[in-house]
Design a protein around this motif. Structure first.
Motif, PDB file in Angstrom:
ATOM      1  N   ASP A 128       0.830  -1.209   0.000  1.00  0.00           N
ATOM      2  CA  ASP A 128       0.000   0.000   0.000  1.00  0.00           C
ATOM      3  C   ASP A 128       0.863   1.258   0.000  1.00  0.00           C
ATOM      4  O   ASP A 128       0.836   2.065   0.922  1.00  0.00           O
ATOM      5  CB  ASP A 128      -0.941  -0.009   1.214  1.00  0.00           C
ATOM      6  CG  ASP A 128      -1.987   1.088   1.128  1.00  0.00           C
ATOM      7  OD1 ASP A 128      -2.442   1.384   0.013  1.00  0.00           O
ATOM      8  OD2 ASP A 128      -2.345   1.648   2.179  1.00  0.00           O
ATOM      9  N   ILE A 129       1.670   1.387  -1.059  1.00  0.00           N
ATOM     10  CA  ILE A 129       2.530   2.553  -1.224  1.00  0.00           C
ATOM     11  C   ILE A 129       2.477   2.981  -2.682  1.00  0.00           C
ATOM     12  O   ILE A 129       2.080   2.206  -3.543  1.00  0.00           O
ATOM     13  CB  ILE A 129       4.003   2.279  -0.802  1.00  0.00           C
ATOM     14  CG1 ILE A 129       4.588   1.109  -1.596  1.00  0.00           C
ATOM     15  CG2 ILE A 129       4.090   2.032   0.688  1.00  0.00           C
ATOM     16  CD1 ILE A 129       6.047   0.828  -1.278  1.00  0.00           C
ATOM     17  N   GLY A 130       2.902   4.208  -2.917  1.00  0.00           N
ATOM     18  CA  GLY A 130       2.899   4.714  -4.278  1.00  0.00           C
ATOM     19  C   GLY A 130       4.181   5.460  -4.591  1.00  0.00           C
ATOM     20  O   GLY A 130       4.870   5.935  -3.694  1.00  0.00           O
ATOM     21  N   SER A 131       4.475   5.563  -5.862  1.00  0.00           N
ATOM     22  CA  SER A 131       5.713   6.226  -6.282  1.00  0.00           C
ATOM     23  C   SER A 131       5.471   7.630  -6.813  1.00  0.00           C
ATOM     24  O   SER A 131       6.408   8.292  -7.235  1.00  0.00           O
ATOM     25  CB  SER A 131       6.419   5.383  -7.346  1.00  0.00           C
ATOM     26  OG  SER A 131       5.582   5.223  -8.476  1.00  0.00           O
ATOM     27  N   GLY A 132       4.225   8.084  -6.769  1.00  0.00           N
ATOM     28  CA  GLY A 132       3.921   9.427  -7.274  1.00  0.00           C
ATOM     29  C   GLY A 132       4.638  10.510  -6.476  1.00  0.00           C
ATOM     30  O   GLY A 132       4.922  10.350  -5.295  1.00  0.00           O
ATOM     31  N   GLU A 133       4.919  11.608  -7.146  1.00  0.00           N
ATOM     32  CA  GLU A 133       5.680  12.691  -6.534  1.00  0.00           C
ATOM     33  C   GLU A 133       5.043  13.222  -5.252  1.00  0.00           C
ATOM     34  O   GLU A 133       5.737  13.615  -4.323  1.00  0.00           O
ATOM     35  CB  GLU A 133       5.852  13.826  -7.550  1.00  0.00           C
ATOM     36  CG  GLU A 133       7.205  14.481  -7.461  1.00  0.00           C
ATOM     37  CD  GLU A 133       7.388  15.485  -8.584  1.00  0.00           C
ATOM     38  OE1 GLU A 133       7.264  16.680  -8.294  1.00  0.00           O
ATOM     39  OE2 GLU A 133       7.666  15.042  -9.713  1.00  0.00           O
ATOM     40  N   ARG A 134       3.729  13.201  -5.182  1.00  0.00           N
ATOM     41  CA  ARG A 134       3.034  13.740  -4.012  1.00  0.00           C
ATOM     42  C   ARG A 134       2.747  12.677  -2.955  1.00  0.00           C
ATOM     43  O   ARG A 134       2.145  12.967  -1.932  1.00  0.00           O
ATOM     44  CB  ARG A 134       1.736  14.410  -4.457  1.00  0.00           C
ATOM     45  CG  ARG A 134       2.030  15.610  -5.384  1.00  0.00           C
ATOM     46  CD  ARG A 134       0.794  16.238  -5.921  1.00  0.00           C
ATOM     47  NE  ARG A 134      -0.022  16.780  -4.827  1.00  0.00           N
ATOM     48  CZ  ARG A 134      -1.233  17.261  -4.975  1.00  0.00           C
ATOM     49  NH1 ARG A 134      -1.786  17.268  -6.164  1.00  0.00           N
ATOM     50  NH2 ARG A 134      -1.903  17.730  -3.949  1.00  0.00           N
ATOM     51  N   ASN A 135       3.171  11.443  -3.197  1.00  0.00           N
ATOM     52  CA  ASN A 135       2.896  10.347  -2.274  1.00  0.00           C
ATOM     53  C   ASN A 135       3.974  10.293  -1.186  1.00  0.00           C
ATOM     54  O   ASN A 135       5.157  10.143  -1.492  1.00  0.00           O
ATOM     55  CB  ASN A 135       2.823   9.031  -3.045  1.00  0.00           C
ATOM     56  CG  ASN A 135       2.190   7.933  -2.245  1.00  0.00           C
ATOM     57  OD1 ASN A 135       2.569   7.704  -1.098  1.00  0.00           O
ATOM     58  ND2 ASN A 135       1.228   7.262  -2.837  1.00  0.00           N
ATOM     59  N   LYS A 136       3.566  10.373   0.077  1.00  0.00           N
ATOM     60  CA  LYS A 136       4.514  10.363   1.198  1.00  0.00           C
ATOM     61  C   LYS A 136       5.275   9.050   1.309  1.00  0.00           C
ATOM     62  O   LYS A 136       6.343   9.002   1.920  1.00  0.00           O
ATOM     63  CB  LYS A 136       3.773  10.618   2.512  1.00  0.00           C
ATOM     64  CG  LYS A 136       3.164  11.981   2.634  1.00  0.00           C
ATOM     65  CD  LYS A 136       2.397  12.095   3.944  1.00  0.00           C
ATOM     66  CE  LYS A 136       1.488  13.302   3.922  1.00  0.00           C
ATOM     67  NZ  LYS A 136       0.527  13.275   5.016  1.00  0.00           N
ATOM     68  N   THR A 137       4.724   7.968   0.766  1.00  0.00           N
ATOM     69  CA  THR A 137       5.366   6.657   0.898  1.00  0.00           C
ATOM     70  C   THR A 137       6.399   6.373  -0.194  1.00  0.00           C
ATOM     71  O   THR A 137       7.070   5.345  -0.148  1.00  0.00           O
ATOM     72  CB  THR A 137       4.301   5.536   0.868  1.00  0.00           C
ATOM     73  OG1 THR A 137       3.575   5.612  -0.358  1.00  0.00           O
ATOM     74  CG2 THR A 137       3.350   5.652   2.054  1.00  0.00           C
ATOM     75  N   ARG A 138       6.570   7.273  -1.152  1.00  0.00           N
ATOM     76  CA  ARG A 138       7.453   6.996  -2.290  1.00  0.00           C
ATOM     77  C   ARG A 138       8.897   6.719  -1.867  1.00  0.00           C
ATOM     78  O   ARG A 138       9.615   5.986  -2.538  1.00  0.00           O
ATOM     79  CB  ARG A 138       7.401   8.113  -3.323  1.00  0.00           C
ATOM     80  CG  ARG A 138       8.098   9.399  -2.938  1.00  0.00           C
ATOM     81  CD  ARG A 138       7.976  10.461  -4.037  1.00  0.00           C
ATOM     82  NE  ARG A 138       8.619  11.690  -3.648  1.00  0.00           N
ATOM     83  CZ  ARG A 138       8.081  12.613  -2.857  1.00  0.00           C
ATOM     84  NH1 ARG A 138       6.877  12.415  -2.360  1.00  0.00           N
ATOM     85  NH2 ARG A 138       8.745  13.709  -2.545  1.00  0.00           N
TER      86      ARG A 138
END
Length: 173
Positions: A128-138
């Motif tokens: 449950d993570i993302g690599s998008g620039e605005r994603n805190k989990t990147r």
């Protein structure tokens, strides 16, 4: 490792052997199917605890799915994002470890006679993570993806991590 209990909308208490039996029965119903075994965990911080849900989904692509989940409560708010994401991945790894080589071989044996008729079986670890620039989990993508890959599972992150970000998320509330 202590025994892990699973549930879904039909069964309130299942051990892993019962879960595995449901998965094999589901696959034997259509041994010509394209199957994805997907594991993933999500969490939610509540007022005095953090709830973690680890989902197991066997998806017969285009023809339905069977799913269940394990719930774990940590009696404190886990506010540090890296700790929470890492623990989600640890719980996914623990459930993945129940799928021993023997168990995986049993699942593969179901579809193996039909691979030339396009039957397939893949195993995915959903994070449950993302690599998008605005994603805190990147910042944690490479670390968590590496952990899932080390299990021999195909890692999936948002928006493709439906077992974690969809199914498990539903039960964290």
């Amino acid at each position: 490792m202590k025994p892990i209990s699973f549930q879904n909308i039909t069964y309130s208490q299942m051990n892993f052997e019962q879960v595995f039996s449901h998965i094999t029965s589901f696959m034997k119903d259509d041994p010509l199917g394209n199957y994805k075994l997907m594991l993933g965990t999500d969490s939610q911080i509540h007022t005095d605890h953090t709830r973690f849900i680890t989902g197991i989904v066997i998806h017969r692509v285009g023809k339905g799915a069977w799913a269940c989940f394990h719930k774990e409560i940590i009696p404190r708010k886990m506010r540090v994002l890296h700790e929470r994401i890492s623990y989600e991945t640890t719980l996914t790894e623990e459930v993945a470890s129940l799928f021993t080589k023997d168990k995986m071989d049993q699942l593969i044996e179901i579809i193996l006679p039909n691979i030339y008729q396009n039957a397939s079986f893949t195993v995915e670890g959903h994070i449950d993570i993302g690599s998008g620039e605005r994603n805190k989990t990147r910042a944690y993508v490479n670390e968590m993806v590496g952990r899932i890959e080390s299990l021999g599972f195909e890692p999936k992150i948002k928006p493709h991590s439906i077992t974690a970000s969809g199914y498990a998320n539903k039960y964290t509330k």
